[in-house]
Motif scaffolding. Sequence first.
Motif, PDB file in Angstrom:
ATOM      1  N   LYS A  50     -15.592 -11.859  14.505  1.00  0.00           N
ATOM      2  CA  LYS A  50     -16.084 -10.774  13.648  1.00  0.00           C
ATOM      3  C   LYS A  50     -17.476 -11.066  13.109  1.00  0.00           C
ATOM      4  N   LYS A  51     -17.727 -12.307  12.703  1.00  0.00           N
ATOM      5  CA  LYS A  51     -18.988 -12.664  12.045  1.00  0.00           C
ATOM      6  C   LYS A  51     -20.145 -12.851  13.023  1.00  0.00           C
ATOM      7  N   ASN A  52     -19.853 -13.178  14.284  1.00  0.00           N
ATOM      8  CA  ASN A  52     -20.914 -13.442  15.263  1.00  0.00           C
ATOM      9  C   ASN A  52     -21.092 -12.253  16.190  1.00  0.00           C
ATOM     10  N   SER A  53     -22.186 -11.535  16.006  1.00  0.00           N
ATOM     11  CA  SER A  53     -22.439 -10.357  16.842  1.00  0.00           C
ATOM     12  C   SER A  53     -22.613 -10.737  18.306  1.00  0.00           C
ATOM     13  N   SER A  54     -23.030 -11.986  18.570  1.00  0.00           N
ATOM     14  CA  SER A  54     -23.193 -12.434  19.955  1.00  0.00           C
ATOM     15  C   SER A  54     -21.853 -12.536  20.684  1.00  0.00           C
ATOM     16  N   LEU A  55     -20.765 -12.561  19.916  1.00  0.00           N
ATOM     17  CA  LEU A  55     -19.429 -12.648  20.509  1.00  0.00           C
ATOM     18  C   LEU A  55     -18.769 -11.279  20.656  1.00  0.00           C
ATOM     19  N   HIS A  56     -19.503 -10.221  20.348  1.00  0.00           N
ATOM     20  CA  HIS A  56     -18.954  -8.876  20.506  1.00  0.00           C
ATOM     21  C   HIS A  56     -19.092  -8.439  21.971  1.00  0.00           C
ATOM     22  N   GLN A  57     -18.477  -9.236  22.825  1.00  0.00           N
ATOM     23  CA  GLN A  57     -18.459  -9.016  24.264  1.00  0.00           C
ATOM     24  C   GLN A  57     -17.014  -8.884  24.724  1.00  0.00           C
ATOM     25  N   PRO A  58     -16.791  -8.285  25.903  1.00  0.00           N
ATOM     26  CA  PRO A  58     -15.417  -8.014  26.350  1.00  0.00           C
ATOM     27  C   PRO A  58     -14.472  -9.206  26.245  1.00  0.00           C
ATOM     28  N   MET A  59     -14.887 -10.364  26.763  1.00  0.00           N
ATOM     29  CA  MET A  59     -14.006 -11.532  26.786  1.00  0.00           C
ATOM     30  C   MET A  59     -13.529 -11.904  25.384  1.00  0.00           C
ATOM     31  N   TYR A  60     -14.442 -11.904  24.413  1.00  0.00           N
ATOM     32  CA  TYR A  60     -14.103 -12.336  23.063  1.00  0.00           C
ATOM     33  C   TYR A  60     -13.370 -11.254  22.283  1.00  0.00           C
ATOM     34  N   LEU A 116      -2.846  -9.549  30.433  1.00  0.00           N
ATOM     35  CA  LEU A 116      -3.170  -8.819  31.664  1.00  0.00           C
ATOM     36  C   LEU A 116      -4.592  -8.260  31.593  1.00  0.00           C
ATOM     37  N   ALA A 117      -4.946  -7.665  30.454  1.00  0.00           N
ATOM     38  CA  ALA A 117      -6.301  -7.115  30.292  1.00  0.00           C
ATOM     39  C   ALA A 117      -7.348  -8.216  30.428  1.00  0.00           C
ATOM     40  N   MET A 118      -7.045  -9.401  29.923  1.00  0.00           N
ATOM     41  CA  MET A 118      -7.983 -10.524  30.021  1.00  0.00           C
ATOM     42  C   MET A 118      -8.146 -10.985  31.474  1.00  0.00           C
ATOM     43  N   SER A 119      -7.081 -10.906  32.256  1.00  0.00           N
ATOM     44  CA  SER A 119      -7.196 -11.289  33.669  1.00  0.00           C
ATOM     45  C   SER A 119      -8.061 -10.274  34.429  1.00  0.00           C
ATOM     46  N   VAL A 120      -7.932  -9.003  34.088  1.00  0.00           N
ATOM     47  CA  VAL A 120      -8.785  -7.979  34.698  1.00  0.00           C
ATOM     48  C   VAL A 120     -10.233  -8.205  34.269  1.00  0.00           C
ATOM     49  N   ASP A 121     -10.425  -8.553  33.000  1.00  0.00           N
ATOM     50  CA  ASP A 121     -11.765  -8.857  32.489  1.00  0.00           C
ATOM     51  C   ASP A 121     -12.407  -9.989  33.278  1.00  0.00           C
ATOM     52  N   ARG A 122     -11.658 -11.046  33.558  1.00  0.00           N
ATOM     53  CA  ARG A 122     -12.198 -12.173  34.328  1.00  0.00           C
ATOM     54  C   ARG A 122     -12.522 -11.756  35.768  1.00  0.00           C
ATOM     55  N   ILE A 214      -1.002  -9.983  36.803  1.00  0.00           N
ATOM     56  CA  ILE A 214      -1.844 -11.141  36.505  1.00  0.00           C
ATOM     57  C   ILE A 214      -1.998 -12.012  37.752  1.00  0.00           C
ATOM     58  N   VAL A 215      -0.892 -12.218  38.476  1.00  0.00           N
ATOM     59  CA  VAL A 215      -0.941 -12.988  39.724  1.00  0.00           C
ATOM     60  C   VAL A 215      -1.852 -12.294  40.738  1.00  0.00           C
ATOM     61  N   VAL A 216      -1.718 -10.972  40.858  1.00  0.00           N
ATOM     62  CA  VAL A 216      -2.580 -10.213  41.783  1.00  0.00           C
ATOM     63  C   VAL A 216      -4.045 -10.365  41.384  1.00  0.00           C
ATOM     64  N   SER A 217      -4.327 -10.293  40.087  1.00  0.00           N
ATOM     65  CA  SER A 217      -5.707 -10.440  39.603  1.00  0.00           C
ATOM     66  C   SER A 217      -6.283 -11.782  40.013  1.00  0.00           C
ATOM     67  N   TYR A 218      -5.487 -12.836  39.893  1.00  0.00           N
ATOM     68  CA  TYR A 218      -5.998 -14.163  40.225  1.00  0.00           C
ATOM     69  C   TYR A 218      -6.104 -14.391  41.726  1.00  0.00           C
ATOM     70  N   ASN A 239     -14.468 -21.978  36.181  1.00  0.00           N
ATOM     71  CA  ASN A 239     -14.443 -22.564  34.846  1.00  0.00           C
ATOM     72  C   ASN A 239     -14.290 -21.508  33.756  1.00  0.00           C
ATOM     73  N   THR A 240     -14.797 -20.286  34.046  1.00  0.00           N
ATOM     74  CA  THR A 240     -14.666 -19.213  33.052  1.00  0.00           C
ATOM     75  C   THR A 240     -13.220 -18.723  32.929  1.00  0.00           C
ATOM     76  N   CYS A 241     -12.371 -19.095  33.896  1.00  0.00           N
ATOM     77  CA  CYS A 241     -10.971 -18.645  33.897  1.00  0.00           C
ATOM     78  C   CYS A 241     -10.011 -19.682  33.314  1.00  0.00           C
ATOM     79  N   VAL A 242     -10.496 -20.913  33.087  1.00  0.00           N
ATOM     80  CA  VAL A 242      -9.600 -22.007  32.695  1.00  0.00           C
ATOM     81  C   VAL A 242      -8.838 -21.693  31.418  1.00  0.00           C
ATOM     82  N   SER A 243      -9.549 -21.215  30.390  1.00  0.00           N
ATOM     83  CA  SER A 243      -8.900 -20.928  29.106  1.00  0.00           C
ATOM     84  C   SER A 243      -7.820 -19.868  29.266  1.00  0.00           C
TER      85      SER A 243
END
Length: 312
Positions: A50-60, A116-122, A214-218, A239-243
């Motif tokens: 909420k406090k960091n405008s730089s994190l107002h991106q889809p993933m976050y 599921l939405a996060m897997s589509v995002d990745r 989720i499996v299909v996405s990956y 590496n962007t998918c590890v988390s």
Amino acid sequence: MFNSNQCTPKYFLLTGLPGLETVYPWFIFPFCCTYLVAIIGNSLILTVIKKNSSLHQPMYLFLAMLASAELGVSASTLPTVLGIFLFGTNEILFEACLLQMFSIHSFSIMESGVLLAMSVDRFVAIYNPLRYTTILTLPRIAGTGAALGMKSVVLMFPLPFLLKRLPFCGRNNLSHSYCLHSDLIQLPCGDTRPNSILGLCIVTSTFGLDSLLIVVSYVLILYTVLGITSGDGRRKALNTCVSHICAVLVYYVPMISVALVHRFMKHAVPAVRLLLANVYLLVPPVLNPIIYSVKTKQIRQGLIQLILQRKY
């Protein structure tokens, strides 16, 4: 204890860890710490985003939705779990039990949908990075969050009313330290087929379908990554998918473990099965904030800045 006209219990009796009542004091500290870590960890994730405008991106923003759902799960189970282990209180009013059941399942359904939405995002971020922010715009993300919340409420809305219409005929002992639909439908002496059918449909259309997608996405992500010619590029993409992969495993592995124990270890000590059931709902809210804090540089830096601001 029962309303004579409908055989409806005034309250249910929850179960802690049978046979281990004498060692409950030893469970107080771990359970309190677990809830504290879950609530503080997810609250910090929300505050940082909420406090960091730089994190107002889809993933976050999707991560913020995940943290909100996990806060909801923790807050739903906290009163009865700590009530049993701190104060030895194992009674819960009938209406409060239905509300807790509704809350736990609604937030769990939302959590699965967000994963599921996060897997589509990745997938979008790796498949088409140049159009990533134009595809996943703020209105679309907000709409996705609203749709997931609405879906959870709509799917769960009929279940409390279906349960309330049933006669319980003197049975009010639950087998967990919180109220679950699968546990509650074992008690009525009336026809529970509508509840069972609806419950099965909900599980299939949420957890079952979400995990499959989720499996299909990956699979698509892996196919896309293998098409990247640069080895360094492939490593960065994965590496962007590890988390997120860790979050999916943390969510689904305990769920599958509990299902397998109930299916193949029916004669196991009840306390073991009940402890695993508590772990299933407590592990994701505890571990996910830690995973994202350790593995995601932007979240880690935001937490450090937040701590330093409060310190000075």
